[in-house]
Enzyme design. Structure first.
Site, PDB file in Angstrom:
ATOM      1  N   ASP A   1      48.402  43.733  34.225  1.00  0.00           N
ATOM      2  CA  ASP A   1      47.079  43.983  33.659  1.00  0.00           C
ATOM      3  C   ASP A   1      46.694  45.438  33.501  1.00  0.00           C
ATOM      4  O   ASP A   1      46.094  45.810  32.496  1.00  0.00           O
ATOM      5  CB  ASP A   1      46.016  43.301  34.522  1.00  0.00           C
ATOM      6  CG  ASP A   1      46.121  41.805  34.459  1.00  0.00           C
ATOM      7  OD1 ASP A   1      45.473  41.213  33.601  1.00  0.00           O
ATOM      8  OD2 ASP A   1      46.900  41.229  35.240  1.00  0.00           O
TER       9      ASP A   1
ATOM     10  N   TYR B   1      40.106  35.525  34.225  1.00  0.00           N
ATOM     11  CA  TYR B   1      40.065  35.873  35.642  1.00  0.00           C
ATOM     12  C   TYR B   1      39.175  37.065  35.943  1.00  0.00           C
ATOM     13  O   TYR B   1      39.133  38.014  35.170  1.00  0.00           O
ATOM     14  CB  TYR B   1      41.477  36.211  36.136  1.00  0.00           C
ATOM     15  CG  TYR B   1      42.045  35.106  36.974  1.00  0.00           C
ATOM     16  CD1 TYR B   1      41.504  34.822  38.228  1.00  0.00           C
ATOM     17  CD2 TYR B   1      43.094  34.318  36.503  1.00  0.00           C
ATOM     18  CE1 TYR B   1      42.012  33.795  39.001  1.00  0.00           C
ATOM     19  CE2 TYR B   1      43.600  33.285  37.272  1.00  0.00           C
ATOM     20  CZ  TYR B   1      43.059  33.031  38.520  1.00  0.00           C
ATOM     21  OH  TYR B   1      43.556  32.027  39.276  1.00  0.00           O
TER      22      TYR B   1
END
Lengths: 722, 722
Positions: free
Chosen positions: B364, B453
Site C-alpha cells: 500500500d 480497509y
C-alpha cells in the site's frame, strides 16, 4: 516477579487483623456485635491504617453492611452469617482441639443446577467447602450450611499442603529472632536486630529435604532508612522453619561477604521527596457525570450494555467471572459464552541456582492465595474516578469471616479509540461517508500484591462480544545483594543471574506465568475445540502465483490433541465451537482464543521439579473434559506439591473432548530480565489475550451502535486547584 | 485487509478535488487567490461534502492559513509556496510537455545537518525531492527551492514504477465502460452499466504479462441498493488496463455463473436504520477542561511532558515522527532516542490462487501512498474530544499543492490504568503504604483508508520513556462472490479460500504486514544491536534445581547477524544500545523492541514473486547500516517492482553494523481468516510493539510523578440531551 513469601508474612498479620477492620469500619451495628466479630484491640496498628483508608471519599461506594448479606444467586459467595455457622460446625468437628482453616468458600452447586436456576427460584442448598489442617493432617470437608452435616474427603493420596494461612505467616515472620545463632549472624552483618524483617518464602519441593513436613524459608531484610526494605536484602541468609512446629531447622548463611545495599533513592512514596514531584498541569479524567451504564444486581450480578456476568472475589483465584452471557442484537436472546473464568495458578521461577535462590519458584494462587494477597484499591489511581468497588468476605484461620473492602473495581472505559470506522469519498456513491464509533468497554479489575510484586488482573468486556483478559505487573523486583557497584568489577566468566540495578543490587532474571481457567460454554455446554491450521499450499500448472496460505480445520478428539504450543511459523487459530449450532449460512458458532503478547514459554527442563509442579506451563493451550474438581492447574495442594495433581496429569488421561463439556486453559507468560528502570519500583508491563466471537453472531454485533455527538457529552470545568 | 485499488480510484478524484476544498474552506484569502489554487467549480460534489465536514466545531483546531506557512525546522514539509515554486520548475524542466508528478516532498537534509541545527539557526537549504513520469519514463529529480536548480538521478537500473497518482486512478476508473465487450458482460450479469463502479487494483509483478508497461487490474461492483458496494462484487471480471495509454488490454470473465450478492444489511451508516440504534444512556468522555499538556511549536514540533518530537504528514508513509527526544528526570538533559520512525511499507497478500484474485498482493505505501489514502478524521469518534488536529499539504499530479485537513490527531490519553503501583501492609514498616500513579500518555494518530480497509496508526509516547506503536484494522473485508448461501452446499474437497460471511459472500483469507522503519539513535548516532538470548542452562553436582534460564548477550557484527525471526522456544530480547555510554553502574544505555501480538509471519514461499517483492516480511526484525536512501523496505518504485530494491537486498550486503549509525526494522503481522462478525464492517483489531528504555535511565523515570487527587479533577455535569 512475585515473591509471595514476604507478602504472606505481611498478610498473615493483615489477615488476622482485617476482621477487626471489617467490624469497626464497615458495620453500622452496635459496638458489642462488632467486638464479637473482630479483634481490633489486638491489632490496633492495622485498624488505624485501615481506618485512614476507609475515610477516602470514594471508599463508601458499594459499601454496605455485610452482616446482613443473604445469598441471591447460586454462585454468591458464602455470607458472613453462613461462614459463622460453618465456623461453629468446624470447631465442633475438630472437637475444640487445635485446627486451622486454610480455605472456606462456597462449594459451587453442580453446573446443571446453576444453569437451570432462574431468578426468583428457591436457591439451591448452600454447601461450604473447607480445607483445614489439624494435628498435622490435611482435611477437605464439605459442610451443609443449613443442617451442619459434614462430609470428609480422603486426602491421603494427594501430596503437598493447602495454601499457608495469614496466621502461618504471622507466626513465622518473627521466628528467626528467637535464635541466638541468627541474631549473631545479623549483628555480624552490622544490622540491628530491631531493624530486621523476614519474609516467609515457600520452599517448593525438591525431594527429601522438603518431605513430610510443612516448611518455610525465611529471607531477611533491614527496614532501616527506607520503607522499601525489599531493596535492602541481608543476602544469603535463609532460615528454614517448620510451619507446624515453628522449629528452626537450619540457618543457611552464604552471604557474609555481601554488603547490604544502602537503599538510597528507593522510597517510592509521594511523601519521600516532595521537592521533585512531576505533575502535568492540566488534569485529564474519564468523566461520566450521569453515572455508569452498568448495574450490579444483588451485589454480584453485573449487567452492562449487552453483557451480564456474575462477579465475586475468591481467596485463591482473586476474582471469578461466572455465567458470562451476551444478548444477541438480532434475536434479543441472551446467549451463554463462558460458564466460569479465573486465574487458576501462577508460576514465578527465579533463574538463580545458588542456595538462597534456587527454590524460588512460586505458585502464588495455590501457595498464598491470589485473592488473600489483595489490599484495598486506591480509588483515583488504581482505577479511574468513575469506578465502583466490590468487597471480599474471606475466612481467617479460625474460620471466622472478615471483610476486605474495595479489592475489586468495575468501571466503564473510553480510551479515545474507535470500535469501527470507515471513510468513503463521494466518487463512487455520490456522497462522502465518514462513519466511526467510539469504543466503550467494561473493566472488572483486581490487584494482588504478592509481597514485592503487584499483579493487576483486568477482565474487559467489549460490546462486540470480545472478552479481553489482561495481567499487568508492577511493584518491586525482588533483588539480590552483591558486592559490585559497577559491571566493570564483574569477571567475564561470572554470572550474576541478573542485572546490576543500583549499587550492590542485582535484579535476578525470572519468569511469570499466569494460567487462566476458561470454561467456555458457547450456546450450551457441549462444545468442541478446533485447530484452524494455516498452512502453505502450492499452486499447480505453473500458475503465476506459486503459493498461498490455506485453512485446514481439525476438531480435537481427545485431550492430548489439544496440548498446544504456539508456533509462529506453523500458525493456527484456536476456536471453541458449538458443533450443534450453526449460523444462517452454516458456520458453527464459536469463540477464538487470540494471544496478544505475553506468549513466553517456560525454559526449564520438563523434568526439573519446579517445572513438574507447574506443568501447566508445558503448553500454552490445553483443553480438558469438564470435571468440577479440576480447577487448580498446579494442584489443589500446591504448597510443596510433587506435581502429581496438575493440568498435565489430568490432560494426559486423554479423555474425549469432542462435542462435550470442555474447559480451555491458557497460560500468559513473561520473561523478565530486570533493567535499571525497574528500580526502585517498576513501571507497569502488561499482556493479555482475547476471547473473540468467530461466527458467533450473524454479523458485526455493534453495527448499530451510536456515534458520539457533541450535545451528549458532559460539560466540564476545571476545579479551583487545577 | 487492504484493497488499495479501490481506494486509489476514489482518492484519485479526491486528490484532484481536495485542492479545491482547501482553497474554499481553509483560506481566509480573497476569492481570486483561492480560485487560482483549487478548482472547486469542477468538483462540486466534493466541495459540498468537504464543506459539511469542515463545519464540524472541532475542525477549526490547528487550522490556519497554509498559504503563508514558512518552514521553521529543517524537517518541516514543503510549504504551499515552496511547492508552487517547484511546480513551475518541473513544468519548465519537462518543457511544457505532458508529465505527472508522483511524489513531491522535502528532500530531508543530511542527518548531521539536522542534528547540528538549533532553533534560531538559519534553516538549511530547502530541497524538493520529485518523482515524476513523462513520455513513459520514471524521473527522480531534486529541485533547489530557492535557485530552481534541478538534478536528475539515473533510474534506468530500478525496476517498477512510482506509486500511482490520484489522476491515474481517476482516469482508469471509468475506462471499462468504454468497452462494448465489458458492457455486454455486465448486462448479461443483470447489472445496469449506470450502477457499475470499478476499482483499480495493482497487478503485482509475475513476469512477462506485467513487463514493460504500467498496468492496473480493475474489478467492478454494483453500487445499487447499498453504499457498501464492496459487498456487491461482480465476481470474476477483471479488466486489465494500461495506465499510461488507458488502453484496455484484456477483459477476464470467469464469473458468469456467480450471482451478485444482494448487499442486504450491508449499509453501516447511522442513517441507514435509525430504528435499531443502540446507545449507552450515560456518556463517558475523556475530559480535560484546562486544555492539553502538549504544545505544537511552529506547526510540527510536539512537546509533551518529558518528550519532544517532530510530527508531519507524508504522502507515502502517512506520518513521520522525527527527532524523538526525552528529558532525563535526573540530569535534565534532553536525550536522543529515535531520529526517525514511520510505516515504511505494507504487504497484504490474499490467499486465493484463482485468476481474479491471485495478483492481490498489495504494497500500500509504495503502490498507492499510505498518506495519500487518508481522509479527514471524525473529531469525536476517530479521536477523543480533547484531540487536536494536523493537516497535510500534498502535491497533485500537476505538482500543485493541496491541503488535506485533519488527517492526524494528537491527544493525551488516560484510560484508567496505573503507571506503577504498590501496596504495603503496615506489618513490617509500621505504616500502611498505598501508592499508585495514573498512566497518562500522548497519542499521535493517523488513519489511512485503502479502499475498503481502514488502518489506524498510533504512535503513543509514555512518560516512562516507552514508545508504543500500534496499528488497528477496521473498515470492510474485501469479499468474493459465490453461488453458495450455506456451507452445506460446499463440497468437502472444494476450497472457498475463505469463510462464507453472508448469502453469496466469501471473506477471502489474507494477511497484513506493516513494516516500521525505526532509526534509533540512543544518545547519539553510533549504536549497536544486541541479541539478549535467553537459554536453558543446567546446574551441576546434583543440585536440587536442575535448570534455569541464562542470559547470553551477543552484539551483531553485520547485517546478516541481525536478520531475526522471532522464536517462542528460543527467545531473545532485542536491544539497541549505545556502546559508548554507560549508566553509573556500568550498563550500556539502550532501548529494547518488545513485540506485543501481531507477530504473524508470511506463509508464502520465499521464491514466490509477491514474497520476493515484499521480502521485508522474510524476517520480523532487521538492522541495517544507516543509508539515507534506504527508506522504503519494498523498494522506491514498488509498483510492479521485481524485488530488486528491498530491505532483503540491502541487508544481504551484510555491512558492518557494530557501533555505527544503524536502523532497526520491525514488521507487524496479522493473519486474517474472516468471520461473520466482519460483515458488513469489521470491529477494530489491533496489534503493536513497544520501544522500551532498558538501562537508558538510571532508575524508573516516573518515580516522582504525582498521583491524582480529587481536588485537581474537573467538575462535570451532564448536558441537557444526555
Amino acid at each position: 516477579m512475585v515473591d509471595k513469601n514476604f507478602q504472606r508474612c505481611l498478610l498473615s498479620i493483615f489477615g488476622a487483623v482485617i476482621v477487626t477492620v471489617f467490624v469497626v469500619f464497615n458495620f453500622p451495628n452496635p459496638l458489642s456485635e462488632r467486638a464479637e466479630l473482630l479483634q481490633c484491640a489486638t491489632n490496633s496498628a492495622w485498624c488505624t491504617s485501615k481506618n485512614r483508608i476507609l475515610r477516602h471519599p470514594t471508599d463508601a461506594v458499594l459499601r454496605h453492611d455485610h452482616t446482613s448479606d443473604v445469598p441471591h444467586h447460586p454462585l454468591d459467595p458464602l455470607t458472613i452469617q453462613e461462614m459463622n455457622k460453618v465456623q461453629k460446625v468446624i470447631e465442633s468437628f475438630f472437637n475444640k482441639s487445635a485446627y486451622a482453616v486454610h480455605s472456606l468458600v462456597l462449594e459451587e452447586p453442580d453446573k446443571e443446577v446453576v444453569l437451570k436456576w432462574r431468578k426468583g427460584d428457591e436457591p439451591p442448598p448452600r454447601i461450604a467447602s473447607v480445607i483445614a489442617r489439624a494435628a498435622g493432617k490435611n482435611y477437605i470437608l464439605t459442610v451443609d450450611v443449613e443442617s451442619g452435616a459434614v462430609a470428609e474427603q480422603d486426602t491421603s493420596h494427594i501430596s503437598g499442603y493447602p495454601l499457608v494461612t495469614m496466621e502461618d505467616m504471622e507466626s513465622t515472620i518473627r521466628a528467626p529472632l528467637a535464635s541466638a545463632q541468627f541474631n549473631r549472624t545479623i549483628v555480624e552483618r552490622g544490622v540491628d536486630p530491631n531493624d530486621v524483617a523476614c519474609l516467609p518464602f515457600s520452599p517448593g519441593w525438591f525431594g527429601k529435604a522438603e518431605d513430610g513436613r510443612r516448611l518455610v524459608k525465611l529471607e531477611c531484610f533491614t527496614i532501616k532508612d527506607t520503607i522499601n526494605f525489599y531493596m535492602r536484602p541481608i543476602e544469603g541468609i535463609i532460615v528454614i522453619t517448620d510451619l507446624d512446629t515453628k522449629e528452626i531447622i537450619e540457618i543457611v548463611d552464604k552471604g557474609k561477604h555481601i554488603p547490604i545495599p544502602k537503599g538510597t533513592g528507593s522510597d517510592y512514596r509521594l511523601a519521600a521527596d516532595n521537592s521533585a514531584i512531576i505533575k502535568l498541569p492540566n488534569p485529564i479524567s474519564m468523566e461520566q457525570p450521569n453515572g455508569p451504564n452498568f448495574v450490579i444486581e444483588d451485589n454480584h450480578l453485573v449487567k452492562w450494555a449487552n453483557w451480564e456476568f456474575h462477579l465475586k472475589a475468591d481467596p485463591r483465584a482473586g476474582v471469578i467471572i461466572s455465567g458470562a452471557k451476551i444478548q444477541d442484537p438480532v434475536t434479543g436472546v441472551v446467549r451463554n459464552v463462558m460458564y466460569k473464568g479465573f486465574t487458576s495458578e501462577l508460576f514465578v521461577p527465579y533463574m538463580d541456582p545458588e542456595e538462597a535462590w534456587y527454590f524460588k519458584t512460586y505458585m502464588d494462587a495455590g501457595e498464598y492465595g491470589f485473592g488473600l494477597q489483595s489490599l484495598s484499591l486506591d480509588p483515583l489511581n488504581d482505577c479511574p474516578r468513575n469506578a465502583k468497588y466490590m468487597d471480599a468476605v474471606f475466612a481467617a484461620a479460625d474460620g471466622k469471616p472478615y471483610v476486605r473492602p474495595n479489592i475489586i473495581c468495575i468501571f466503564e472505559r473510553y480510551a479515545g479509540d474507535a470500535a469501527w470506522r470507515h471513510t468513503e469519498p463521494a466518487v463512487v456513491i455520490g456522497q462522502e461517508v465518514r462513519e466511526a464509533r467510539p469504543k466503550v468497554s467494561l473493566v472488572a479489575r483486581f490487584v494482588a500484591t504478592l509481597a514485592n510484586y503487584d499483579y493487576i488482573v483486568d477482565w474487559e468486556f467489549h460490546a462486540d462480544g470480545l472478552i479481553h483478559a489482561k495481567v499487568s505487573l508492577t511493584g518491586m523486583v525482588i533483588v539480590k545483594g552483591t558486592s559490585y557497584v559497577n559491571t566493570n568489577q564483574v569477571n567475564d566468566s561470572e554470572d550474576m543471574y541478573g542485572t546490576l540495578l543500583s549499587d550492590n543490587i542485582v535484579g535476578v532474571v525470572h519468569d511469570h506465568f499466569i494460567n487462566f481457567y476458561l470454561d467456555m460454554d458457547i450456546d450450551g455446554t457441549d462444545n468442541s475445540f478446533v485447530n484452524v491450521h494455516l498452512q502453505r499450499e502450492y499452486t499447480k500448472n505453473n500458475a503465476p502465483r506459486r503459493s498461498y496460505m490455506k485453512v485446514n480445520k481439525t476438531v480435537a478428539k481427545t485431550e492430548k490433541e489439544a496440548q498446544i504450543k504456539l508456533k509462529l511459523y506453523d500458525p493456527s487459530e484456536f476456536h471453541v465451537i458449538n458443533p450443534n449450532k450453526q449460523t444462517k449460512v452454516g458456520n458453527s458458532v464459536g469463540y477464538k482464543l487470540v494471544p496478544s503478547g505475553g506468549t513466553a514459554a517456560s525454559m526449564l527442563d520438563p523434568e526439573d521439579m519446579p517445572q513438574k509442579r507447574a506443568a501447566f506451563t508445558n503448553n500454552q493451550i490445553w483443553v480438558t473434559r469438564y470435571n468440577k474438581s479440576e480447577q487448580w492447574s498446579g494442584g489443589l495442594f500446591a504448597y510443596q506439591s510433587h506435581g502429581d495433581d496438575t493440568l498435565q496429569v489430568w490432560s494426559d488421561r486423554d479423555r474425549a473432548i469432542e462435542n462435550t463439556d470442555i474447559v480451555l486453559w491458557y497460560t500468559l507468560g513473561f520473561h523478565h530480565v530486570p533493567c535499571q528502570e525497574d528500580f526502585p519500583i517498576m513501571p507497569t508491563v502488561s499482556s493479555g489475550f482475547d476471547m473473540k466471537p468467530v461466527n458467533f453472531f450473524e454479523r458485526n454485533p455493534i453495527l448499530r451502535i451510536a456515534p458520539y455527538v457533541e450535545k451528549d457529552l458532559p460539560i466540564c470545568k476545571a476545579t479551583a486547584s487545577a
